[in-house]
Motif scaffolding. Structure first.
Motif, PDB file in Angstrom:
ATOM      1  N   ASP A   1       0.835  -1.196   0.000  1.00 39.37           N
ATOM      2  CA  ASP A   1       0.000   0.000   0.000  1.00 39.37           C
ATOM      3  C   ASP A   1       0.868   1.242   0.000  1.00 39.37           C
ATOM      4  N   ASP A   2       0.541   2.214  -0.870  1.00 39.08           N
ATOM      5  CA  ASP A   2       1.365   3.422  -0.935  1.00 39.08           C
ATOM      6  C   ASP A   2       1.196   4.311   0.283  1.00 39.08           C
ATOM      7  N   GLU A   3       0.243   4.001   1.166  1.00 36.11           N
ATOM      8  CA  GLU A   3       0.099   4.778   2.397  1.00 36.11           C
ATOM      9  C   GLU A   3       0.904   4.176   3.543  1.00 36.11           C
ATOM     10  N   HIS A   4       1.416   2.973   3.365  1.00 37.75           N
ATOM     11  CA  HIS A   4       2.208   2.340   4.405  1.00 37.75           C
ATOM     12  C   HIS A   4       3.664   2.761   4.266  1.00 37.75           C
ATOM     13  N   GLY A   5       4.268   3.239   5.341  1.00 39.33           N
ATOM     14  CA  GLY A   5       5.653   3.670   5.309  1.00 39.33           C
ATOM     15  C   GLY A   5       6.610   2.493   5.322  1.00 39.33           C
ATOM     16  N   ILE A   6       7.902   2.806   5.347  1.00 40.90           N
ATOM     17  CA  ILE A   6       8.915   1.760   5.304  1.00 40.90           C
ATOM     18  C   ILE A   6       8.871   0.885   6.544  1.00 40.90           C
ATOM     19  N   GLY A   7       8.415   1.437   7.677  1.00 44.93           N
ATOM     20  CA  GLY A   7       8.243   0.632   8.878  1.00 44.93           C
ATOM     21  C   GLY A   7       9.511   0.402   9.676  1.00 44.93           C
TER      22      GLY A   7
ATOM     23  N   TYR B   1       1.829   4.690  16.055  1.00 46.59           N
ATOM     24  CA  TYR B   1       0.488   5.137  15.675  1.00 46.59           C
ATOM     25  C   TYR B   1       0.643   6.318  14.712  1.00 46.59           C
ATOM     26  N   TYR B   2       0.150   6.144  13.491  1.00 41.97           N
ATOM     27  CA  TYR B   2       0.250   7.181  12.468  1.00 41.97           C
ATOM     28  C   TYR B   2      -1.137   7.753  12.182  1.00 41.97           C
ATOM     29  N   GLY B   3      -1.289   9.065  12.337  1.00 43.77           N
ATOM     30  CA  GLY B   3      -2.540   9.703  11.968  1.00 43.77           C
ATOM     31  C   GLY B   3      -2.752   9.656  10.464  1.00 43.77           C
ATOM     32  N   ILE B   4      -4.009   9.636  10.032  1.00 50.35           N
ATOM     33  CA  ILE B   4      -4.354   9.568   8.614  1.00 50.35           C
ATOM     34  C   ILE B   4      -5.150  10.810   8.224  1.00 50.35           C
TER      35      ILE B   4
ATOM     36  N   GLU C   1      -6.172  10.102  17.397  1.00 54.02           N
ATOM     37  CA  GLU C   1      -7.609   9.994  17.164  1.00 54.02           C
ATOM     38  C   GLU C   1      -7.855   9.400  15.783  1.00 54.02           C
ATOM     39  N   ALA C   2      -8.972   8.706  15.638  1.00 57.12           N
ATOM     40  CA  ALA C   2      -9.321   8.112  14.352  1.00 57.12           C
ATOM     41  C   ALA C   2      -9.548   9.213  13.313  1.00 57.12           C
ATOM     42  N   PRO C   3      -9.120   8.935  12.065  1.00 55.10           N
ATOM     43  CA  PRO C   3      -8.536   7.679  11.568  1.00 55.10           C
ATOM     44  C   PRO C   3      -7.031   7.613  11.804  1.00 55.10           C
ATOM     45  N   TYR C   4      -6.522   6.416  12.053  1.00 57.70           N
ATOM     46  CA  TYR C   4      -5.088   6.232  12.262  1.00 57.70           C
ATOM     47  C   TYR C   4      -4.706   4.775  12.003  1.00 57.70           C
ATOM     48  N   HIS C   5      -3.424   4.591  11.707  1.00 63.25           N
ATOM     49  CA  HIS C   5      -2.837   3.252  11.612  1.00 63.25           C
ATOM     50  C   HIS C   5      -2.141   2.938  12.928  1.00 63.25           C
ATOM     51  N   GLY C   6      -2.291   1.711  13.393  1.00 64.22           N
ATOM     52  CA  GLY C   6      -1.516   1.210  14.513  1.00 64.22           C
ATOM     53  C   GLY C   6      -0.674   0.042  14.042  1.00 64.22           C
ATOM     54  N   VAL C   7       0.648   0.127  14.222  1.00 64.75           N
ATOM     55  CA  VAL C   7       1.552  -0.914  13.712  1.00 64.75           C
ATOM     56  C   VAL C   7       2.423  -1.415  14.858  1.00 64.75           C
ATOM     57  N   THR C   8       2.367  -2.736  15.089  1.00 68.39           N
ATOM     58  CA  THR C   8       3.194  -3.367  16.115  1.00 68.39           C
ATOM     59  C   THR C   8       4.126  -4.369  15.454  1.00 68.39           C
ATOM     60  N   ASP C   9       5.419  -4.251  15.753  1.00 71.15           N
ATOM     61  CA  ASP C   9       6.425  -5.147  15.174  1.00 71.15           C
ATOM     62  C   ASP C   9       7.173  -5.887  16.267  1.00 71.15           C
ATOM     63  N   HIS C  10       7.369  -7.187  16.035  1.00 76.74           N
ATOM     64  CA  HIS C  10       8.267  -8.003  16.844  1.00 76.74           C
ATOM     65  C   HIS C  10       9.258  -8.672  15.892  1.00 76.74           C
ATOM     66  N   ARG C  11      10.556  -8.611  16.224  1.00 74.60           N
ATOM     67  CA  ARG C  11      11.574  -9.267  15.404  1.00 74.60           C
ATOM     68  C   ARG C  11      12.550 -10.013  16.314  1.00 74.60           C
ATOM     69  N   ILE C  12      12.768 -11.283  16.005  1.00 75.55           N
ATOM     70  CA  ILE C  12      13.778 -12.090  16.694  1.00 75.55           C
ATOM     71  C   ILE C  12      14.755 -12.572  15.626  1.00 75.55           C
TER      72      ILE C  12
ATOM     73  N   GLY D   1      15.409 -15.669  11.160  1.00 76.41           N
ATOM     74  CA  GLY D   1      14.588 -14.556  11.617  1.00 76.41           C
ATOM     75  C   GLY D   1      13.119 -14.903  11.747  1.00 76.41           C
ATOM     76  N   TYR D   2      12.484 -14.279  12.722  1.00 72.31           N
ATOM     77  CA  TYR D   2      11.030 -14.346  12.880  1.00 72.31           C
ATOM     78  C   TYR D   2      10.526 -12.921  13.011  1.00 72.31           C
ATOM     79  N   GLN D   3       9.476 -12.579  12.233  1.00 72.82           N
ATOM     80  CA  GLN D   3       8.888 -11.250  12.280  1.00 72.82           C
ATOM     81  C   GLN D   3       7.375 -11.366  12.428  1.00 72.82           C
ATOM     82  N   ASN D   4       6.835 -10.517  13.261  1.00 68.36           N
ATOM     83  CA  ASN D   4       5.383 -10.440  13.426  1.00 68.36           C
ATOM     84  C   ASN D   4       4.992  -8.979  13.265  1.00 68.36           C
ATOM     85  N   ASN D   5       4.277  -8.687  12.172  1.00 66.97           N
ATOM     86  CA  ASN D   5       3.848  -7.329  11.853  1.00 66.97           C
ATOM     87  C   ASN D   5       2.326  -7.277  11.941  1.00 66.97           C
ATOM     88  N   HIS D   6       1.820  -6.534  12.918  1.00 64.58           N
ATOM     89  CA  HIS D   6       0.376  -6.440  13.143  1.00 64.58           C
ATOM     90  C   HIS D   6      -0.065  -5.005  12.851  1.00 64.58           C
ATOM     91  N   ARG D   7      -0.870  -4.854  11.817  1.00 68.22           N
ATOM     92  CA  ARG D   7      -1.317  -3.523  11.399  1.00 68.22           C
ATOM     93  C   ARG D   7      -2.838  -3.433  11.535  1.00 68.22           C
TER      94      ARG D   7
END
Length: 764
Positions: free
Chosen positions: A188-194, A320-323, A353-364, A382-388
Motif C-alpha cells: 500500500d502506498d500509504e504504508h511507510g517503510i516501517g 500510531y500514524y494519523g491519517i 484519534e481516528a482515523p489512524y494506523h496502529g503498527v506493532t512489530d516483533h523481530r527475533i 529470523g522471525y517477524q510479526n507485523n500487526h497492522r
C-alpha cells in the motif's frame, strides 16, 4: 526451522575446541607517521571491536584459524579494510597506515559481503551514517535516505514515507534489516517503510538489481540497515540523544547501553517519538491528523569464540500514524481545505484519534558465523510479526472502530558459504527462504487483501575476480515462490481463492577498472524479478484513504527487468566526482490507473466513487546521476558537495509517462569547520539548497507540479563529551507541492520552516 537452528548450534559446538591466537597492530598517519589514538578496529567474523591506545596500538585475542577482515576507521581519515589470514598459533602482527581525508566520502567502511573498500566494488554502494539524522534535523530515517542521488521517497506527510530508487518503489525495493529481509504490508502506498533508527549504525543503498546476495524482488535496488557494532572489548558505554522540532512541536529521545568482555557482549537501546501535526504558511495552517506516537526497544547478546560468533537480538516497536483521510477533505469559498479534524481545539494536538494506523512489530534474529579455516559459514534466522490495524471515525468515539486488522508473520533463513579463495576468485554460495502468512484478524470490519501463504526458496552463487587494477564479478540466482490465498469471508468484497507459482533465474555481471590511480570505470548488467503482490492480484473494493474503488487482476504475470549501468568516478585528494547512467527495461510492469468511470461503493451503494484499475504493460526507465565533492587542501576548513539526478519513465507500447516518477533534483551543500570557539570545539556549519525542477512528464490524469528550491542550515559543535545540533530546514518557509507526496492531489503543501535542536551525551 527447528532443524536449521539445531544444525547451526551443533556446528558451533563442535568448533569450540579450535586453537587460538592473537593479533597485534599499530595504526599511524600515513603522511606524518604519528600514531592515531582511538581509531576503531572491528572484525565482523568474531563480532569484536577495539580501539587503538595513545601509541596507536591495538590487540585482539582468542582468534582461531581463518580469514579475517579488519575494518579500520578514524574521523578525518580514509577507512581501510585489511585482510588477515590466521593459520597457526603464532601471534600475527600488522601495521596499518591511514590516509588523511578531512571530508572522506566513505567515512564508514561498506559492510558488503566481501567487506571491501568502496573503490574495490564492481557496483556502487551509497553509505549514509546514522549521525546524518541528527546533523540534518531529520525526524525519521526517510529524511536522510533521499539525500542520495537517484533516491527519493513517496510520502504521506513528513512521517509516513517509503523509498523510491530510480523510479521504482513498493515491493520492487528490497529492505534488509539486521541481515534479514524485512517484511511489512508494503503493497500500500500509504504504508511507510516501517523501520526507524533504533540500533542502526548506517544505511547502505544499492541501486538496481546488481546484488543477488540478499533476496528476490530487488528490481529497483536494496536499502540495507546495518546494525551497530558492539562496544570495544573491556568497556561499557551508555548515551542518550534527544531532539526537539519547532514545526510540529514534537521530539524524539533515544538511549542506549552496551558492554563487551573478551568473549561476550550485550546491549539495550530504547527509542520514543511524539510529534504533532505539521504546519505551513508559518503557523497559520495545520495539516490535520499528520501526527505520530512511536516507541520501541531492542536488546541483544552475543558470544565470540575461536570458532566464530553467535548473536541473538529482539526488537519491539509500536507506532500510531494519523491519517489525513481523503473522504473528509472539502474546501471553503476561498479554496482553503476544511477537515473534520480541523475543529480540534488544540493548536498542537498530540492525542491519537481516528482515523489512524496502529503498527506493532516483533523481530527475533539469530546470527551465527562459523570459521572453518580458509572458508566461513554465515547463518541468519529470523522471525517477524507485523500487526497492522486501521481505525476509522465513529461518532462519539475518539478511537473510532477497527476497519482493518492484518497480521503478517514471516519466518526467514539465510545461509552463505564464503568459499576459500582460489586463483584470485572469491566466491559465495548460499540459500535463502521464507514462509510468510497473512491473516485478517477478527477485529476488522473489512478486508483489503485475503488470507494468504507465501513460500520462497532461493539458491545463489556470486564470484569476484580481483587483480591490481580491475575486478570482475558474476552471479546467478534461482528463486521459486508459491502463493496460495483463501476465499474472502467478507460479503462486501469478493476475492476468490487462487494458487500461483513463480520461478525466475537472475544473473549479474559487473566490472571495475582503475587505469590510473583514483580513476575508476564501472559497468554492469543485471536482471531481477518480482511477483505480483496481493493487492495487485486481489483488490476489489474501496480504499477509504483515497476514496477510490480499486480492482486488481488475478491473472497478472511476474515482472522482470534488465538494467544496464555505467559510471566513471575520480576520487582525488582535493576533488571527487562521479557520473553514472542507467537503462532499466521492465517486462510486464504493473501499475494503477484511473478509468474515468465511477462505480457504487461496496461500503455504501448510494455513494459513487472513481474506478481505478491495476494494469500491466512493458515499460522502461532511464536516467543518470552526477556527484561532485570539492575539498581543497589549501582551504582545509571548507568543503562542497553537489549532486544532480534525473530520469524518465515510460510505457513501451505508447510512450505514455509512468505514474509518480521523481523530477530532476539538484542538491548543494557547503561545509565550513573550525576547531574551537571559547570552550566549544569541533564546529561544523552547513549551508545548502535542495532544488526540485518542475515535473510535466506525468501519466494520463496525473497532476503536474512546479519546481522549487529549499534552503537549509545546520550547525553542530561539542562541549567536552557532549555534542549539540542546531538545524533549520526550509528556512524561507517556502510553500511547495512535492511531486512524490500523496497530498499533492489535495493541494496540501509540504512542511514549512522547521527548526530543531538536539543533544547527544555520554552517560558512561
Amino acid at each position: 526451522m527447528r532443524k536449521i537452528f539445531s544444525v547451526v548450534f551443533f556446528l558451533a559446538a563442535i568448533m569450540a575446541a579450535h586453537s587460538q591466537t592473537s593479533v597485534r597492530g599499530n595504526i599511524v598517519n600515513s603522511e606524518t607517521s604519528q600514531p592515531l589514538e582511538n581509531a576503531s578496529v572491528y572484525i565482523s567474523q568474531i563480532n569484536k571491536a577495539t580501539a587503538s591506545d595513545t601509541n596507536g596500538n591495538f590487540q585482539f585475542s582468542g582468534l582461531g584459524k581463518g580469514v579475517y577482515s579488519l575494518q579500520v576507521s578514524f574521523l578525518g581519515f580514509e577507512s581501510e579494510v585489511e585482510t588477515l589470514t590466521v593459520e597457526d598459533e603464532k601471534e600475527v602482527i600488522i601495521n596499518i597506515k591511514l590516509d588523511p581525508q578531512p571530508f572522506a566520502i566513505q567515512e564508514v567502511v561498506v559492510a558488503a559481503a566481501y567487506e571491501k573498500p568502496q573503490q574495490e566494488e564492481t557496483f556502487k554502494i551509497d553509505v549514509i551514517p546514522k549521525e546524518q539524522l541528527s546533523k540534518t534535523g531529520g525526524m525519521s530515517v526517510m529524511d536522510i535516505i533521499p539525500r542520495v542521488p537517484g533516491v527519493d521517497a513517496v510520502t504521506t506527510g513528513p512521517l509516513v514515507s517509503r523509498p523510491v530508487i530510480r523510479g521504482l518503489s513498493s515491493n520492487r525495493v528490497l529492505t534488509i534489516v539486521d541481515a534479514i529481509r524485512f517484511e511489512t504490508q508494503q503493497w500500500d502506498d500509504e504504508h511507510g517503510i516501517g523501520i526507524n533508527e533504533l540500533g542502526m549504525d548506517h544505511i547502505e543503498i544499492i541501486k538496481g538489481p546488481s546484488s543477488l546476495l540478499y533476496g528476490p524482488e530487488a528490481m529497483g535496488g536494496i536499502v540495507r540497515f546495518v546494525e551497530e557494532k558492539p562496544a570495544e572489548v573491556g568497556t561499557t558505554k551508555a548515551d542518550v540523544e534527544a531532539m526537539a522540532y519547532s514545526n510540529n512541536r514534537g521530539g524524539r529521545v533515544e538511549a542506549s547501553i552496551k558492554s563487551s568482555k573478551e568473549n561476550f557482549n550485550w546491549g539495550f537501546r530504547a527509542l520514543g517519538k511524539l510529534l504533532s501535526d505539521y504546519f505551513y504558511d508559518g503557523f497559520d495552517f495545520r495539516v490535520p491528523n499528520t501526527r505520530l506516537l512511536e516507541y520501541g526497544a531492542k536488546g541483544f547478546a552475543g558470544i565470540n569464540k575461536p570458532w566464530g560468533n553467535s548473536k541473538l537480538s529482539y526488537t519491539f516497536n509500536k507506532a500510531y500514524y494519523g491519517i489525513l483521510d481523503g473522504k473528509d477533505i472539502v474546501k471553503d469559498e476561498d479554496g482553503r481545505i476544511i477537515n473534520i479534524d480541523s475543529l480540534e481545539k488544540e493548536k498542537f494536538p498530540f492525542e491519537i484519534e481516528a482515523p489512524y494506523h496502529g503498527v506493532t512489530d516483533h523481530r527475533i534474529i539469530s546470527k551465527t558465523t562459523l570459521l572453518t579455516g580458509a572458508s566461513t559459514i554465515k547463518a541468519t534466522l529470523g522471525y517477524q510479526n507485523n500487526h497492522r490495524t486501521e481505525n476509522e471515525e465513529l461518532a462519539g468515539s475518539k478511537k473510532g472502530y477497527t476497519y482493518l486488522d492484518m497480521i503478517l508473520k514471516s519466518y526467514t533463513y539465510d545461509v552463505k558459504w564464503v568459499m576459500p579463495t582460489m586463483h584470485n576468485f572469491h566466491t559465495i554460495v548460499g540459500s535463502q527462504g521464507m514462509l510468510k502468512t497473512n491473516t485478517n484478524g477478527d477485529d476488522g470490519t473489512t478486508q483489503l487483501i485475503p488470507d494468504a501463504t507465501i513460500k520462497d526458496i532461493g539458491l545463489f552463487g556470486v564470484s569476484r575476480y580481483e587483480q591490481d587494477r580491475y575486478n570482475f564479478s558474476v552471479g546467478v540466482r534461482y528463486d521459486h515462490r508459491n502463493l496460495d490465498t483463501e476465499e474472502s469471508q467478507d460479503p462486501s468484497v469478493f476475492q476468490p481463492a487462487i494458487s500461483r507459482s513463480y520461478d525466475n533465474l537472475s544473473y549479474s555481471l559487473g566490472a571495475a577498472f582503475e587505469p590510473i590511480e583514483h580513476l575508476i570505470f564501472r559497468a554492469s548488467v543485471a536482471t531481477g524479478y518480482r511477483s505480483p503482490n496481493l493487492n495487485e492480484l486481489m483488490s476489489n473494493g474501496v480504499k477509504l484513504e483515497s476514496q477510490r474503488f480499486e480492482v486488481g487482476n488475478s491473472d497478472f504475470t511476474k515482472e522482470t527487468n534488465t538494467e544496464f549501468d555505467g559510471s566513471i568516478a575520480y576520487e582525488g585528494k582535493e576533488i571527487s566526482m562521479e557520473g553514472s547512467a542507467f537503462y532499466n527495461s521492465i517486462n510486464d510492469y504493473i501499475y494503477i490507473t484511473p478509468t474515468s468511470e465511477e462505480v457504487s461503493s461496496n461500503l455504501d451503494p448510494d455513494v459513487m466513487v472513481p474506478l481505478f484499475e491495476f494494469q500491466q504493460n512493458d515499460a522502461h526507465i532511464y536516467g543518470g546521476e552526477f556527484m561532485l565533492n570539492v575539498h581543497p587542501t589549501a582551504i582545509p576548513w571548507g568543503h562542497l558537495e553537489s549532486s544532480v539526478s534525473t530520469l524518465k519513465g515510460q510505457r513501451s507500447d505508447n510512450d505514455a509517462y509512468l505514474y509518480q516518477m521523481p523530477p530532476t533534483k539538484w542538491n548543494n551543500d557547503v561545509f565550513i569547520t573550525w576547531d574551537h570557539l571559547g570552550q566549544l570545539t569541533g564546529w561544523t556549519l552547513n549551508v545548502g539548497t535542495n532544488t526540485s525542477f518542475e515535473q510535466h512528464q506525468v501519466a494520463p490524469n496525473e497532476m503536474e507540479t512546479d519546481g522549487y528550491t529549499l534552503l537549509h542550515l545546520g550547525l553542530d559543535t561539542h562541549f567536552k563529551k557532549m555534542e549539540f545540533f542546531l538545524n533549520a530546514n526550509n528556512v524561507l518557509d517556502t510553500k511547495y507541492l512535492n511531486h512524490m507526496s500523496r497530498f499533492r492531489s489535495y493541494e496540501i503543501y509540504s512542511p514549512g520552516r522547521n527548526i530543531s535542536l538536539g543533544i547527544k551525551m555520554p552517560l558512561m
